[in-house]
Each structure stands twice: as C-alpha cells, then as structure tokens.
Design a protein around this motif. Sequence first.
Motif, short mmCIF file in Angstrom:
data_model
loop_
_atom_site.label_atom_id
_atom_site.label_comp_id
_atom_site.label_asym_id
_atom_site.label_seq_id
_atom_site.Cartn_x
_atom_site.Cartn_y
_atom_site.Cartn_z
N LEU A 179 76.70 21.84 -7.60
CA LEU A 179 77.15 23.09 -7.00
C LEU A 179 78.14 23.80 -7.93
N ALA A 180 79.13 23.06 -8.41
CA ALA A 180 80.13 23.64 -9.32
C ALA A 180 79.46 24.17 -10.58
N LEU A 181 78.55 23.39 -11.14
CA LEU A 181 77.85 23.85 -12.36
C LEU A 181 76.99 25.08 -12.07
N GLY A 182 76.40 25.14 -10.89
CA GLY A 182 75.60 26.30 -10.51
C GLY A 182 76.42 27.56 -10.33
N LEU A 183 77.69 27.38 -9.99
CA LEU A 183 78.57 28.53 -9.82
C LEU A 183 79.22 28.96 -11.12
N GLY A 184 79.78 28.00 -11.85
CA GLY A 184 80.58 28.38 -13.02
C GLY A 184 80.19 27.72 -14.31
N GLY A 185 79.06 27.00 -14.32
CA GLY A 185 78.62 26.34 -15.54
C GLY A 185 77.84 27.26 -16.46
N LYS A 186 77.22 26.65 -17.45
CA LYS A 186 76.46 27.38 -18.48
C LYS A 186 75.36 28.25 -17.87
N ASN A 187 74.73 27.76 -16.80
CA ASN A 187 73.63 28.48 -16.14
C ASN A 187 74.07 29.02 -14.78
N SER A 188 75.20 29.66 -14.76
CA SER A 188 75.80 30.18 -13.53
C SER A 188 74.83 31.10 -12.79
N GLN B 264 80.83 25.76 -20.30
CA GLN B 264 79.83 25.42 -21.32
C GLN B 264 79.01 24.18 -20.95
N LYS B 265 79.07 23.78 -19.68
CA LYS B 265 78.36 22.57 -19.25
C LYS B 265 77.20 22.95 -18.33
N ALA B 266 76.08 22.23 -18.51
CA ALA B 266 74.90 22.50 -17.70
C ALA B 266 74.54 21.34 -16.78
N SER B 267 75.02 20.13 -17.10
CA SER B 267 74.72 18.96 -16.27
C SER B 267 75.85 17.94 -16.41
N LEU B 268 75.78 16.89 -15.61
CA LEU B 268 76.79 15.84 -15.65
C LEU B 268 76.85 15.17 -17.02
N ARG B 269 75.72 15.15 -17.73
CA ARG B 269 75.67 14.54 -19.07
C ARG B 269 76.55 15.28 -20.09
N ASP B 270 76.90 16.51 -19.79
CA ASP B 270 77.72 17.30 -20.71
C ASP B 270 79.21 16.97 -20.61
N PHE B 271 79.61 16.17 -19.63
CA PHE B 271 81.00 15.78 -19.46
C PHE B 271 81.28 14.53 -20.29
N SER B 272 82.52 14.40 -20.76
CA SER B 272 82.92 13.19 -21.48
C SER B 272 83.08 12.05 -20.47
N ILE B 273 83.15 10.82 -20.96
CA ILE B 273 83.34 9.65 -20.09
C ILE B 273 84.67 9.78 -19.34
N LEU B 274 85.71 10.26 -20.04
CA LEU B 274 87.02 10.45 -19.39
C LEU B 274 86.94 11.50 -18.28
N ASP B 275 86.21 12.58 -18.53
CA ASP B 275 86.05 13.61 -17.51
C ASP B 275 85.32 13.08 -16.29
N VAL B 276 84.24 12.32 -16.51
CA VAL B 276 83.47 11.76 -15.39
C VAL B 276 84.33 10.79 -14.59
N THR B 277 85.13 9.98 -15.28
CA THR B 277 86.03 9.05 -14.60
C THR B 277 87.03 9.82 -13.74
N GLN B 278 87.61 10.87 -14.29
CA GLN B 278 88.56 11.70 -13.53
C GLN B 278 87.87 12.32 -12.31
N LEU B 279 86.66 12.84 -12.49
CA LEU B 279 85.94 13.46 -11.38
C LEU B 279 85.62 12.44 -10.30
N MET B 280 85.19 11.24 -10.69
CA MET B 280 84.87 10.19 -9.71
C MET B 280 86.13 9.76 -8.95
N ASN B 281 87.24 9.63 -9.65
CA ASN B 281 88.50 9.27 -8.99
C ASN B 281 88.91 10.34 -7.97
N ASN B 282 88.80 11.60 -8.37
CA ASN B 282 89.14 12.69 -7.45
C ASN B 282 88.21 12.70 -6.25
N PHE B 283 86.92 12.46 -6.48
CA PHE B 283 85.96 12.44 -5.38
C PHE B 283 86.31 11.33 -4.39
#
Length: 191
Positions: A159-168, A52-71
Amino acid sequence: MIKKIIFISFIITYILIFSSCAIFKQAVNISRLKFKLSSISNFTLSGISISQKASLRDFSILDVTQLMNNFQKGIFPVSFTLNIEAYNPNTEGGFSRQNIDIYDFKWSLIIDSIETVSGNIEKPISVPGTGETTIFPIRVELDLIKFFKDHGFDGIINLALGLGGKNSNLQRIVLKAQPTIMTPLGKIKYP
C-alpha cells in the motif's frame, strides 16, 4: 442644495455600480476555479524514504528489520506531501489578473476507500488571475496500522509503495476539500 444632493447621489450610484462589477468579476472567477491532486512527494515509511522503491526487495536488510519491528509494535507511521493544483482556466467569460485568496482548505484524506486523516492549510494561498496555476503543499502524517492493520505486513508495505513508491498511483487517493475564499463580501465557502 438640490445640485449637491444629485451630485452625491450620482457618486454613490457610481460607487455601487463599480463595486458590483468587481464583485461580479470575482464571482465568475471563483466559479471557474478548479482543484486537482497533482502529485505525492517526500513519502517516508517509518522514517525511510520510499520514493525510489518499487517492492520489498528494494529495501536494505536494516530497513526491513526496522519495518518488521515497527509492525510488531503496532506502528507504521508515514508522512508525505500532497501537491494540489489550483487552476483558473483561461476560457471565455473569465476576468484576468484578479487574484483569488484561499483562506481555508479543510480536507479529508481517503485511501483505498477508507477515510483516514483530515486537516487544513497552514497559511492562505493566493491563486493568480485567469489561466495561471498555483501548486500548494499539504503535509500529511498518519499511522497506516491504525487504518489498514487487516492488510498484514506485506499488504501495508505494498500500500505504501503504491502511494509513494517508484510506481505511485494517485487513483488510490481521494482528497475531499472545502475551500473558503475571500471576496469583497467576506469569506465564502467554495462548493
């Protein structure tokens, strides 16, 4: 004695002709079998659902933090389901009500022209006779960093949003496959 030999010959000939017709019917149906990537579902990026996400803005702050840590750790795992349609068209020349059994479906996944992972189906699939569609799932897991680290953080998120996001966009994916089908003559690899 001669009558008995003629009778047995007649029975054997009848059996051969009957089984040849069944083999011919199966060969015609197999040649008409079509496969199509239908959809992508259950897409997660580092354990976060992005359907249900179309851009990075659709992620929560906790989600973005987790994604940045994983990256930063060099891991960006994704998992998703590719839904594949197996269809035997209902046109002249087909023979209905003859199921086609797919025993292997060896596949290789290409994303944005880059070959990534490969696999096979977990269990055989039966495709009903002429005119019916069967949808079967292929579960995929891969680490996007392994294949796309030069895209950077924003590029991999997009890339991930383009594959499996709202606008797949399914056109970013190619699934090469080699089905193996059971016939009366044994297993045959489908072209």
